[in-house]
Motif scaffolding. Sequence first.
Motif, PDB file in Angstrom:
ATOM      1  N   ASP A 206     -11.846  -9.114   8.009  1.00 22.52           N
ATOM      2  CA  ASP A 206     -10.385  -9.267   7.961  1.00 22.52           C
ATOM      3  C   ASP A 206     -10.005 -10.716   7.645  1.00 22.52           C
ATOM      4  O   ASP A 206      -9.383 -11.402   8.439  1.00 22.52           O
ATOM      5  CB  ASP A 206      -9.751  -8.815   9.282  1.00 22.52           C
TER       6      ASP A 206
ATOM      7  N   HIS B 138      -8.969  -7.351  14.189  1.00 27.65           N
ATOM      8  CA  HIS B 138      -8.494  -8.744  14.139  1.00 27.65           C
ATOM      9  C   HIS B 138      -8.852  -9.582  15.351  1.00 27.65           C
ATOM     10  O   HIS B 138      -8.513 -10.752  15.402  1.00 27.65           O
ATOM     11  CB  HIS B 138      -6.982  -8.839  13.900  1.00 27.65           C
TER      12      HIS B 138
ATOM     13  N   ASP C 160     -13.174 -12.412  14.956  1.00 27.09           N
ATOM     14  CA  ASP C 160     -11.730 -12.632  14.842  1.00 27.09           C
ATOM     15  C   ASP C 160     -11.336 -12.702  13.369  1.00 27.09           C
ATOM     16  O   ASP C 160     -12.118 -13.142  12.522  1.00 27.09           O
ATOM     17  CB  ASP C 160     -11.345 -13.937  15.531  1.00 27.09           C
ATOM     18  N   ALA C 161     -10.093 -12.284  13.093  1.00 28.12           N
ATOM     19  CA  ALA C 161      -9.603 -12.294  11.718  1.00 28.12           C
ATOM     20  C   ALA C 161      -9.549 -13.717  11.175  1.00 28.12           C
ATOM     21  O   ALA C 161      -9.539 -14.697  11.929  1.00 28.12           O
ATOM     22  CB  ALA C 161      -8.216 -11.665  11.663  1.00 28.12           C
ATOM     23  N   ASN C 162      -9.508 -13.804   9.846  1.00 29.89           N
ATOM     24  CA  ASN C 162      -9.347 -15.082   9.139  1.00 29.89           C
ATOM     25  C   ASN C 162     -10.437 -16.094   9.444  1.00 29.89           C
ATOM     26  O   ASN C 162     -10.192 -17.306   9.422  1.00 29.89           O
ATOM     27  CB  ASN C 162      -7.968 -15.685   9.446  1.00 29.89           C
TER      28      ASN C 162
ATOM     29  N   ASP D 204      -0.288 -13.776  12.467  1.00 26.76           N
ATOM     30  CA  ASP D 204      -1.170 -13.562  13.609  1.00 26.76           C
ATOM     31  C   ASP D 204      -1.476 -14.867  14.344  1.00 26.76           C
ATOM     32  O   ASP D 204      -2.636 -15.184  14.626  1.00 26.76           O
ATOM     33  CB  ASP D 204      -2.469 -12.869  13.159  1.00 26.76           C
TER      34      ASP D 204
END
Length: 505
Positions: free
Chosen positions: A36, A243, A259-261, A373
């Motif tokens: 993600d 996420h 975790d996302a990003n 987010d």
Amino acid sequence: MFKRAALLYKLTFLFLFTCSIQYAKVVDIVFLHMNDVYEITPLEGGKYGGLSRVAELRKQLLKQNPNTYTVLPGDFISPSALGTAEFEGKRINGAQMIDVLNTLGLDFAMFGNHEFDYKYEVLQDRMDESKFEWISSNVYHDQNGLRQSFRRIDHPIPQYVILKIPSSGKKMVRVGMIALCIDVNKQPYVYYENSVDAGKRIYSEIKDSIDFLIAMTHLTIQQDKELAAAMPEIKFIMGGHEHFNMYVTQDETIIAKADANAKSVYVHHLLYDTKRKKLKIESELKTIDTAIKNDGATSETVNKWVDRAFSGFRSKGFEPNEIVTTLNEPLDGLEINNRFYETNLGKVIGEAMYSVSRNSTAAIFNSGSVRIDDNLMGEISQYDIIRTLPFGGKIIEIEVTGELLLKILNTGIANRGSRGFLQYYGIQYDSSSVSWGFNGHGIIETDTYNIAVSDYLLTGMEQNMSFLKRDNPGILKILEPQADDKSDLRNDIRLALIKYLKEKK
Ligand SMILES: [Zn+2]
């Protein structure tokens, strides 16, 4: 002479010792796993994430162990702030992400639901630009009922791969890897096979050619658990979609998500004992932050796309680097909050929509349009606003019956926990009496109301809101901004929010 004999003895011992280690060989296969990933640059004022840091980590891992694979189980070509900008007259649409992942050296990716945000031709371009391999076990390209694998440049993308890692002599450890995607983004050009059916079908095909099976997935954690329960043959699942990081065990299967990003990534060591034919998994969740250097080549590619996107934003009336306001109180943009209740950020965006409207007394938008987010805090640039609402989109004003308004609002409540949960301004909800208020009065079915909504809400695409299209008889009037009127901030919800925050400070 004695010395030489001793040395020989030592060497022989060393040799035998080395051989015996090789005999009971445990092969270490490393996976660098991120999921993600929408942003190529670091977040939170540069503190966390950033793909050039991930690239540096990958280099270090490869130096320690050449059997290192970098994987991304879904959701990366959309949505992103940079992707909405135009370059050379075309929307970037995820091209920045593919270019950066190519430079980073990604090995394997798969579809997440967001890969199908685009029309087919855009997805095909992104796939053709990829230097990494895509794997898809349960998603097919549907061309008027003809279902075939999606293709990348000149070949159908594989339904599985078998990684072959040298163990001893000519022997190899063979790792089967499948990729299973959630079926929520139903585009007419996509056909989904049931994940468990696809997993079982492929396993029965390859089980004699592999030592063990693993999966990349882009499913909910509940679906991952069901998959693991139905297919204990899958020893390890590298997942995504939620996420936030988790490490869950279902029976004998481990399910990991970061975790996302790339705020964090997982580094997994799959330790396979070739003699006992046993797999042990050791995972480390690594925070991606300022402690990791930037890989030079990846940084260059990232900067190239930031420059391109920023000049695209400028041509649309944004000044990405301009500071809009300084926030002393954080505005809550976390998905886990915005999809469950009304947040202060939701109120602010709603009020911004209301403030540029001509005729409306309230505003409603889908929480899924907020994608940052993160908390907005401190100096807020125009680019931060673009990141908050990467899709942009128009503000449409509708005159609507009370009956339809109640249906919209109640569907929003029923969508709690998902992107279809609604944020609003000028409307009150009393959860104890399950009733809606408007200017201190209850909403009456036979009355009419003037509401500003995000244009996406009128597409019928929002979860459980296929009824909400422009031709719904409960919509009595539609007021749209003039597309060529630059002073009409209803043309882009982000411009409305920027003006609102500037005036508020
Ligand atoms: Zn997803």
